[in-house]
Scaffold this motif. Structure first.
Motif, mmCIF file in Angstrom:
data_model
loop_
_atom_site.group_PDB
_atom_site.id
_atom_site.type_symbol
_atom_site.label_atom_id
_atom_site.label_comp_id
_atom_site.label_asym_id
_atom_site.label_seq_id
_atom_site.Cartn_x
_atom_site.Cartn_y
_atom_site.Cartn_z
ATOM 1 N N ASP A 8 0.835 -1.197 0.000
ATOM 2 C CA ASP A 8 0.000 0.000 0.000
ATOM 3 C C ASP A 8 0.876 1.256 0.000
ATOM 4 N N ASP A 9 1.952 1.272 0.799
ATOM 5 C CA ASP A 9 2.875 2.415 0.811
ATOM 6 C C ASP A 9 3.429 2.675 -0.588
ATOM 7 N N VAL A 10 3.869 1.617 -1.247
ATOM 8 C CA VAL A 10 4.473 1.752 -2.569
ATOM 9 C C VAL A 10 3.446 2.232 -3.579
ATOM 10 N N LEU A 11 2.253 1.666 -3.562
ATOM 11 C CA LEU A 11 1.233 2.055 -4.527
ATOM 12 C C LEU A 11 0.807 3.512 -4.334
ATOM 13 N N ARG A 12 0.687 3.945 -3.110
ATOM 14 C CA ARG A 12 0.328 5.349 -2.860
ATOM 15 C C ARG A 12 1.447 6.292 -3.307
ATOM 16 N N ALA A 13 2.688 5.928 -3.029
ATOM 17 C CA ALA A 13 3.819 6.755 -3.468
ATOM 18 C C ALA A 13 3.904 6.776 -4.990
ATOM 19 N N ALA A 14 3.677 5.625 -5.623
ATOM 20 C CA ALA A 14 3.716 5.542 -7.082
ATOM 21 C C ALA A 14 2.615 6.406 -7.695
ATOM 22 N N ALA A 15 1.425 6.371 -7.110
ATOM 23 C CA ALA A 15 0.329 7.210 -7.596
ATOM 24 C C ALA A 15 0.684 8.684 -7.432
ATOM 25 N N ALA A 16 1.281 9.037 -6.314
ATOM 26 C CA ALA A 16 1.697 10.431 -6.098
ATOM 27 C C ALA A 16 2.766 10.839 -7.120
ATOM 28 N N GLY A 17 3.555 9.876 -7.594
ATOM 29 C CA GLY A 17 4.570 10.145 -8.615
ATOM 30 C C GLY A 17 4.008 10.221 -10.021
ATOM 31 N N GLY A 18 2.713 9.920 -10.187
ATOM 32 C CA GLY A 18 2.071 10.039 -11.486
ATOM 33 C C GLY A 18 1.585 8.740 -12.104
ATOM 34 N N LEU A 19 1.813 7.611 -11.449
ATOM 35 C CA LEU A 19 1.339 6.329 -11.972
ATOM 36 C C LEU A 19 -0.181 6.334 -12.056
ATOM 37 N N THR A 20 -0.729 5.755 -13.135
ATOM 38 C CA THR A 20 -2.184 5.661 -13.274
ATOM 39 C C THR A 20 -2.686 4.228 -13.334
ATOM 40 N N ARG A 21 -1.794 3.263 -13.648
ATOM 41 C CA ARG A 21 -2.247 1.892 -13.879
ATOM 42 C C ARG A 21 -1.276 0.894 -13.255
ATOM 43 N N VAL A 22 -1.826 -0.058 -12.513
ATOM 44 C CA VAL A 22 -1.023 -1.077 -11.852
ATOM 45 C C VAL A 22 -1.540 -2.461 -12.228
ATOM 46 N N VAL A 23 -0.610 -3.390 -12.439
ATOM 47 C CA VAL A 23 -0.953 -4.791 -12.673
ATOM 48 C C VAL A 23 -0.778 -5.505 -11.339
ATOM 49 N N LEU A 24 -1.884 -5.919 -10.759
ATOM 50 C CA LEU A 24 -1.875 -6.598 -9.457
ATOM 51 C C LEU A 24 -1.539 -8.064 -9.661
ATOM 52 N N ARG A 25 -0.328 -8.443 -9.273
ATOM 53 C CA ARG A 25 0.079 -9.846 -9.363
ATOM 54 C C ARG A 25 -0.328 -10.520 -8.061
ATOM 55 N N GLU A 26 0.589 -10.755 -7.175
ATOM 56 C CA GLU A 26 0.289 -11.361 -5.869
ATOM 57 C C GLU A 26 -0.628 -12.566 -6.030
ATOM 58 N N THR A 27 -0.345 -13.381 -7.042
ATOM 59 C CA THR A 27 -1.232 -14.494 -7.386
ATOM 60 C C THR A 27 -1.221 -15.617 -6.356
ATOM 61 N N ASP A 28 -0.273 -15.581 -5.429
ATOM 62 C CA ASP A 28 -0.238 -16.593 -4.375
ATOM 63 C C ASP A 28 -1.238 -16.301 -3.263
ATOM 64 N N LEU A 29 -1.774 -15.092 -3.247
ATOM 65 C CA LEU A 29 -2.724 -14.718 -2.193
ATOM 66 C C LEU A 29 -4.134 -15.178 -2.531
ATOM 67 N N PRO A 30 -4.951 -15.421 -1.495
ATOM 68 C CA PRO A 30 -6.358 -15.748 -1.744
ATOM 69 C C PRO A 30 -7.071 -14.545 -2.381
ATOM 70 N N ASP A 31 -8.168 -14.827 -3.049
ATOM 71 C CA ASP A 31 -8.901 -13.793 -3.779
ATOM 72 C C ASP A 31 -9.321 -12.622 -2.895
ATOM 73 N N ASP A 32 -9.739 -12.895 -1.663
ATOM 74 C CA ASP A 32 -10.192 -11.796 -0.804
ATOM 75 C C ASP A 32 -9.042 -10.842 -0.460
ATOM 76 N N GLU A 33 -7.837 -11.369 -0.262
ATOM 77 C CA GLU A 33 -6.684 -10.507 0.020
ATOM 78 C C GLU A 33 -6.275 -9.716 -1.220
ATOM 79 N N ARG A 34 -6.334 -10.334 -2.377
ATOM 80 C CA ARG A 34 -6.042 -9.605 -3.620
ATOM 81 C C ARG A 34 -7.071 -8.497 -3.823
ATOM 82 N N GLN A 35 -8.314 -8.785 -3.488
ATOM 83 C CA GLN A 35 -9.355 -7.773 -3.631
ATOM 84 C C GLN A 35 -9.087 -6.581 -2.717
ATOM 85 N N GLU A 36 -8.632 -6.838 -1.497
ATOM 86 C CA GLU A 36 -8.299 -5.746 -0.576
ATOM 87 C C GLU A 36 -7.189 -4.873 -1.146
ATOM 88 N N ILE A 37 -6.170 -5.495 -1.734
ATOM 89 C CA ILE A 37 -5.079 -4.732 -2.345
ATOM 90 C C ILE A 37 -5.606 -3.920 -3.521
#
Length: 187
Positions: free
Chosen positions: A21-50
């Motif tokens: 979350d820290d990295v994604l917020r900093a990246a957004a503040a730097g101008g990022l608009t689109r992220v590819v959410l990997r974290e495929t080892d996590l259960p669906d509910d945790e990926r959804q939270e991210i």
């Protein structure tokens, strides 16, 4: 695709004490608009939270391998097609033939790797030859070893944009890295 920069997540690369979350917020503040959410080892509910946290930071989320609610697309592994109906989807590719096949299968974009040697996947390569990023009918992103120092060269080599993981995930200042990447790839 209009974004020239895609950030792929990998929480295992984060410096101690930093959250995704820290990295994604900093990246957004730097101008990022689109992220590819990997974290495929996590259960669906945790990926959804991210994904929800990324959206609350102002990012469009592309889900990797399997969908998350309210994502703007799905990114599938090399050779795969979406297992579920996805309006917009992209594919990981490793050759010109892979990108051509992705386009003919209906992909909206592709990542093509490795652009250069990468710390994230040692032994993955060799880097693609000069000219590997030109002449595609879909936006194709250079992936693998992309940094602010070589992102402009990737665009000059024909890549539509760059997809980055390690340079941002490992950074002490993800927002600054994102800003530098955007400056390098924005026409």
């Amino acid at each position: 695709m209009s974004a020239r920069l895609l950030l792929l997540t990998d929480r295992t690369l984060l410096p101690p004490g930093r959250t995704l979350d820290d990295v994604l917020r900093a990246a957004a503040a730097g101008g990022l608009t689109r992220v590819v959410l990997r974290e495929t080892d996590l259960p669906d509910d945790e990926r959804q939270e991210i994904a929800d946290a990324a959206r609350s930071a102002g990012l469009d989320v592309i889900a990797a391998h399997r969908p998350v609610l309210r994502s703007v697309g799905l990114h599938v592994p090399a050779g795969a097609s979406p297992a579920v109906r996805a309006t917009r989807w992209g594919r990981s590719c490793h050759s010109r033939a892979d990108v051509a096949r992705a386009a003919s299968d209906g992909a909206w974009w592709a990542t093509l790797s490795p652009y250069t040697w990468t710390e994230s996947k040692p032994g993955h390569g060799p880097p693609l030859p000069e000219g590997a990023f030109t002449g595609y009918s879909i936006p194709t992103y250079a992936l693998g070893g992309v940094t602010p120092d070589n992102a402009e060269q990737a665009r000059k080599a024909g890549a539509y944009g760059v997809a980055v993981m390690g340079a941002v995930m490992r950074s002490e200042d993800p927002g600054a890295v994102v800003a530098a990447l955007l400056q390098a790839v924005t026409p």
